[in-house]
Motif scaffolding. Structure first.
Motif, short mmCIF file in Angstrom:
data_model
loop_
_atom_site.label_atom_id
_atom_site.label_comp_id
_atom_site.label_asym_id
_atom_site.label_seq_id
_atom_site.Cartn_x
_atom_site.Cartn_y
_atom_site.Cartn_z
N UNK A 261 49.43 19.41 50.00
CA UNK A 261 49.03 18.00 50.08
C UNK A 261 50.14 17.10 49.52
N UNK A 262 50.77 17.52 48.43
CA UNK A 262 51.86 16.73 47.84
C UNK A 262 53.02 16.60 48.83
N UNK A 263 53.40 17.70 49.44
CA UNK A 263 54.52 17.69 50.37
C UNK A 263 54.22 16.77 51.55
N UNK A 264 53.01 16.83 52.07
CA UNK A 264 52.64 15.97 53.20
C UNK A 264 52.62 14.50 52.79
N UNK A 265 52.09 14.24 51.60
CA UNK A 265 52.04 12.85 51.11
C UNK A 265 53.44 12.31 50.90
N UNK A 266 54.31 13.12 50.29
CA UNK A 266 55.69 12.68 50.06
C UNK A 266 56.37 12.39 51.39
N UNK A 267 56.12 13.23 52.38
CA UNK A 267 56.72 13.04 53.69
C UNK A 267 56.23 11.74 54.32
N UNK A 268 54.94 11.48 54.23
CA UNK A 268 54.37 10.27 54.84
C UNK A 268 54.83 9.00 54.12
N UNK A 269 55.06 9.10 52.81
CA UNK A 269 55.52 7.93 52.06
C UNK A 269 57.04 7.81 52.06
N UNK A 270 57.74 8.82 52.55
CA UNK A 270 59.20 8.80 52.56
C UNK A 270 59.78 8.98 51.18
N UNK A 271 59.15 9.82 50.37
CA UNK A 271 59.59 10.04 48.98
C UNK A 271 60.07 11.47 48.82
N UNK A 272 61.03 11.64 47.92
CA UNK A 272 61.55 12.98 47.65
C UNK A 272 60.97 13.56 46.37
N UNK A 273 60.54 12.68 45.47
CA UNK A 273 60.03 13.13 44.16
C UNK A 273 58.69 12.48 43.87
N UNK A 274 58.02 12.99 42.86
CA UNK A 274 56.71 12.49 42.47
C UNK A 274 56.79 11.02 42.06
N UNK A 275 57.82 10.69 41.28
CA UNK A 275 57.94 9.31 40.81
C UNK A 275 58.17 8.34 41.97
N UNK A 276 58.94 8.75 42.96
CA UNK A 276 59.15 7.90 44.14
C UNK A 276 57.85 7.72 44.91
N UNK A 277 57.07 8.77 45.03
CA UNK A 277 55.80 8.68 45.75
C UNK A 277 54.84 7.73 45.04
N UNK A 278 54.77 7.82 43.72
CA UNK A 278 53.90 6.94 42.96
C UNK A 278 54.36 5.50 43.10
N UNK A 279 55.67 5.26 43.00
CA UNK A 279 56.21 3.91 43.13
C UNK A 279 55.90 3.34 44.51
N UNK A 280 56.10 4.16 45.54
CA UNK A 280 55.82 3.72 46.92
C UNK A 280 54.33 3.44 47.11
N UNK A 281 53.48 4.26 46.50
CA UNK A 281 52.03 4.05 46.58
C UNK A 281 51.63 2.74 45.92
N UNK A 282 52.27 2.40 44.80
CA UNK A 282 51.99 1.13 44.12
C UNK A 282 52.47 -0.05 44.97
N UNK A 283 53.63 0.11 45.58
CA UNK A 283 54.17 -0.98 46.42
C UNK A 283 53.25 -1.26 47.61
N UNK A 284 52.64 -0.21 48.15
CA UNK A 284 51.78 -0.38 49.31
C UNK A 284 50.34 -0.76 48.93
N UNK A 285 50.04 -0.82 47.63
CA UNK A 285 48.71 -1.20 47.18
C UNK A 285 47.73 -0.05 47.22
N UNK A 286 48.21 1.18 47.33
CA UNK A 286 47.33 2.35 47.34
C UNK A 286 46.94 2.77 45.94
N UNK A 287 47.79 2.44 44.95
CA UNK A 287 47.56 2.84 43.57
C UNK A 287 47.58 1.62 42.65
N UNK A 288 46.92 1.72 41.50
CA UNK A 288 46.98 0.61 40.53
C UNK A 288 48.37 0.48 39.93
#
Length: 175
Positions: A148-175
Motif C-alpha cells: 500500500x505504501x509503494x502504491x501510495x508513493x507512486x500515486x503521489x509521486x514521492x520517493x520517501x515517506x516524508x515526501x508522501x506526507x508533505x504531498x498529502x498535506x499540500x493536496x489537503x488529504x492530511x492535516x
C-alpha cells in the motif's frame, strides 16, 4: 681426560657453541641486510610521498601552533545574566483542529486514484507509525502495508515517506 673435567665442557660442546655463534652472526647480518634493503626501497621508491607527508605534518603543526598563539590572548567570554522572570502558560492555546474537506478529499482521491485504505495508511505514516505498527493496528501483514505504501508513493509521486506526507498535506488529504 682430566683437562676436560677442569674446563667443564667437551670439544663437541665447544664446536656446537662455535656453530651457534656463527649461525647467529650470519642470521643477524642477513636480517640487517634485509632491513637496509627494505629501508632503501621505501625511501627511494616512496620519497615523494614521504617528503609530502613530512611537509604536511610540519605545516599542520606550525598552523596549530600559530593559531593557538594568535588567539590565546584574545579569548573573552561574555556572559549575560537575565534576572527578569517571564510567565509561560502551562498549555499552548488550542489550535483549530483539522477538519478535512471531504468533498475536496474525495475529488483528490478520485483524481489520483488513492483508495481509502491507502489514505488511511498515509495518515498513519504522517502520525509517525512504522510499517510494523501500522500492520498491527490495521490487522494486516507488514508486506500488505509495504505494498500500500509503494502504491501510495507512486500515486503521489514521492520517493520517501516524508515526501508522501508533505504531498498529502499540500493536496489537503492530511492535516
Amino acid at each position: 681426560m682430566r683437562s676436560q673435567g677442569r674446563r667443564g665442557y667437551t670439544s663437541s660442546e665447544s664446536i656446537m657453541k662455535r656453530h651457534v655463534l656463527i649461525f647467529g652472526l650470519v642470521g643477524g647480518l642477513l636480517i640487517a641486510t634485509l632491513q637496509y634493503t627494505e629501508y632503501r626501497f621505501v625511501v627511494i621508491e616512496h620519497s615523494v610521498e614521504l617528503y609530502g607527508a613530512l611537509v604536511a605534518i610540519l605545516f599542520s603543526t606550525f598552523g596549530i601552533w600559530l593559531g593557538l598563539r594568535l588567539t590565546r590572548g584574545r579569548e573573552t567570554i561574555r556572559e549575560t545574566v537575565v534576572v527578569r522572570e517571564v510567565p509561560v502558560p502551562a498549555e499552548a492555546p488550542a489550535l483549530e483542529r483539522f477538519a478535512p474537506d471531504t468533498a475536496q478529499q474525495q475529488a483528490q482521491q478520485r483524481m489520483l486514484g488513492i483508495t481509502a485504505r491507502e489514505l488511511e495508511i498515509l495518515a498513519l505514516i504522517a502520525r509517525g507509525f512504522s510499517n510494523r505498527e501500522i500492520a498491527t493496528q490495521l490487522f494486516v501483514s507488514e508486506n500488505t502495508v509495504k505494498t500500500h505504501c509503494a502504491r501510495t508513493f507512486d500515486k503521489l509521486g514521492a520517493a520517501r515517506r516524508t515526501q508522501a506526507v508533505q504531498r498529502g498535506k499540500e493536496l489537503g488529504l492530511l492535516p
